[in-house]
Design a protein around this motif. Structure first.
Motif, PDB file in Angstrom:
ATOM      1  N   SER A  59     -96.278  60.265  34.762  1.00 41.83           N
ATOM      2  CA  SER A  59     -95.747  58.908  34.933  1.00 41.83           C
ATOM      3  C   SER A  59     -96.597  58.075  35.884  1.00 41.83           C
ATOM      4  O   SER A  59     -96.396  56.872  36.004  1.00 41.83           O
ATOM      5  CB  SER A  59     -94.314  58.970  35.473  1.00 41.83           C
ATOM      6  OG  SER A  59     -94.318  59.359  36.844  1.00 41.83           O
ATOM      7  N   GLY A  60     -97.531  58.732  36.591  1.00 34.44           N
ATOM      8  CA  GLY A  60     -98.370  58.047  37.573  1.00 34.44           C
ATOM      9  C   GLY A  60     -97.845  58.169  38.990  1.00 34.44           C
ATOM     10  O   GLY A  60     -98.505  57.745  39.936  1.00 34.44           O
ATOM     11  N   ALA A  61     -96.653  58.748  39.149  1.00 32.51           N
ATOM     12  CA  ALA A  61     -96.091  58.928  40.494  1.00 32.51           C
ATOM     13  C   ALA A  61     -96.928  59.932  41.286  1.00 32.51           C
ATOM     14  O   ALA A  61     -97.467  60.892  40.722  1.00 32.51           O
ATOM     15  CB  ALA A  61     -94.651  59.421  40.399  1.00 32.51           C
ATOM     16  N   ILE A  62     -97.042  59.697  42.579  1.00 31.48           N
ATOM     17  CA  ILE A  62     -97.764  60.603  43.467  1.00 31.48           C
ATOM     18  C   ILE A  62     -96.755  61.242  44.412  1.00 31.48           C
ATOM     19  O   ILE A  62     -95.921  60.560  45.012  1.00 31.48           O
ATOM     20  CB  ILE A  62     -98.859  59.861  44.259  1.00 31.48           C
ATOM     21  CG1 ILE A  62     -99.942  59.358  43.294  1.00 31.48           C
ATOM     22  CG2 ILE A  62     -99.465  60.760  45.334  1.00 31.48           C
ATOM     23  CD1 ILE A  62    -101.035  58.549  43.946  1.00 31.48           C
ATOM     24  N   HIS A  63     -96.829  62.566  44.526  1.00 28.43           N
ATOM     25  CA  HIS A  63     -95.970  63.340  45.422  1.00 28.43           C
ATOM     26  C   HIS A  63     -96.868  64.115  46.376  1.00 28.43           C
ATOM     27  O   HIS A  63     -97.922  64.604  45.977  1.00 28.43           O
ATOM     28  CB  HIS A  63     -95.081  64.290  44.621  1.00 28.43           C
ATOM     29  CG  HIS A  63     -94.230  63.572  43.626  1.00 28.43           C
ATOM     30  ND1 HIS A  63     -93.081  62.909  43.976  1.00 28.43           N
ATOM     31  CD2 HIS A  63     -94.392  63.375  42.295  1.00 28.43           C
ATOM     32  CE1 HIS A  63     -92.559  62.354  42.901  1.00 28.43           C
ATOM     33  NE2 HIS A  63     -93.331  62.612  41.865  1.00 28.43           N
ATOM     34  N   ALA A  64     -96.447  64.219  47.628  1.00 28.48           N
ATOM     35  CA  ALA A  64     -97.287  64.833  48.648  1.00 28.48           C
ATOM     36  C   ALA A  64     -96.551  65.933  49.393  1.00 28.48           C
ATOM     37  O   ALA A  64     -95.318  65.967  49.434  1.00 28.48           O
ATOM     38  CB  ALA A  64     -97.756  63.766  49.639  1.00 28.48           C
ATOM     39  N   GLY A  65     -97.327  66.818  49.992  1.00 29.53           N
ATOM     40  CA  GLY A  65     -96.776  67.874  50.820  1.00 29.53           C
ATOM     41  C   GLY A  65     -97.792  68.319  51.849  1.00 29.53           C
ATOM     42  O   GLY A  65     -98.997  68.121  51.686  1.00 29.53           O
ATOM     43  N   CYS A  66     -97.303  68.913  52.929  1.00 31.20           N
ATOM     44  CA  CYS A  66     -98.171  69.472  53.971  1.00 31.20           C
ATOM     45  C   CYS A  66     -97.690  70.879  54.289  1.00 31.20           C
ATOM     46  O   CYS A  66     -96.549  71.235  53.985  1.00 31.20           O
ATOM     47  CB  CYS A  66     -98.153  68.589  55.223  1.00 31.20           C
ATOM     48  SG  CYS A  66     -96.518  68.365  55.934  1.00 31.20           S
ATOM     49  N   ASN A  67     -98.567  71.670  54.888  1.00 32.44           N
ATOM     50  CA  ASN A  67     -98.150  73.012  55.246  1.00 32.44           C
ATOM     51  C   ASN A  67     -97.175  72.962  56.421  1.00 32.44           C
ATOM     52  O   ASN A  67     -97.262  72.101  57.297  1.00 32.44           O
ATOM     53  CB  ASN A  67     -99.345  73.927  55.530  1.00 32.44           C
ATOM     54  CG  ASN A  67    -100.257  73.464  56.640  1.00 32.44           C
ATOM     55  OD1 ASN A  67    -100.591  72.282  56.749  1.00 32.44           O
ATOM     56  ND2 ASN A  67    -100.697  74.393  57.473  1.00 32.44           N
ATOM     57  N   VAL A  68     -96.210  73.874  56.390  1.00 29.59           N
ATOM     58  CA  VAL A  68     -95.195  73.971  57.430  1.00 29.59           C
ATOM     59  C   VAL A  68     -95.101  75.436  57.826  1.00 29.59           C
ATOM     60  O   VAL A  68     -94.618  76.268  57.053  1.00 29.59           O
ATOM     61  CB  VAL A  68     -93.823  73.462  56.937  1.00 29.59           C
ATOM     62  CG1 VAL A  68     -92.764  73.611  58.021  1.00 29.59           C
ATOM     63  CG2 VAL A  68     -93.923  72.012  56.478  1.00 29.59           C
TER      64      VAL A  68
END
Length: 134
Positions: free
Chosen positions: A34-43
C-alpha cells in the motif's frame, strides 16, 4: 537525509533503540504494497538475549496496522559494514515478503550500503509449502 525514505525512517527510529547492554542500536523500516512505511528498533532486556530485533519490531508494527505483505526493507546500524538481519529475522522477513525478490537494503550510519534480496539472505528457506501433505 538520503533519497531513500526507508533508510531515513530506519535511521530516525534507530535513535529510539533501547540497547544499554550491547550499545548496538539498530533501526529497520519496511514498506508494504500500500506504500505505508512501518519502523522498528531493537529493544534489549537484562535477560539477554530476550530482547527484540529492529526487523521484528517493524514487522509487528506492520501487522498491528493490519498489513501482512512486505515490498521492501531497510536496516541501519552504526557499524563498519552493513549489518544483515539475524537468522530469525531472515525467516520472519521471508514469512511476509511478497516474493523472494523483495529488496533488503542494509546501511551504515556512515553511508555504506549493501542490497540483497530476501531469497539471497535466506536460500533454501523453510515455507508453508514444506508442511503440505500430498
Amino acid at each position: 537525509m538520503t533519497d531513500n525514505p526507508l533508510i531515513d525512517t530506519a535511521k530516525a527510529v534507530r535513535e529510539n533503540a533501547h540497547a544499554p547492554y550491547s550499545n548496538f542500536k539498530v533501526g529497520a523500516a519496511l514498506r508494504t504494497a500500500s506504500g505505508a512505511i512501518h519502523a522498528g528498533c531493537n529493544v534489549e532486556n537484562v535477560a539477554y538475549p530476550e530482547g527484540t530485533c529492529a526487523e521484528a519490531g517493524a514487522i509487528a508494527a506492520m501487522a498491528a496496522a493490519g498489513e501482512y505483505g512486505i515490498a521492501e526493507v531497510a536496516v541501519i546500524a552504526d557499524s563498519p559494514a552493513p549489518v544483515p538481519p539475524c537468522g530469525g529475522c531472515r525467516q520472519k522477513l521471508k514469512e511476509f515478503a511478497m516474493d523472494g525478490d523483495v529488496k533488503v537494503t542494509m546501511a551504515t550510519m556512515d553511508g555504506a550500503i549493501k542490497v540483497m534480496t530476501v531469497s539471497e539472505l535466506l536460500p533454501g528457506a523453510f515455507s508453508a509449502d514444506h508442511m503440505e501433505k500430498d
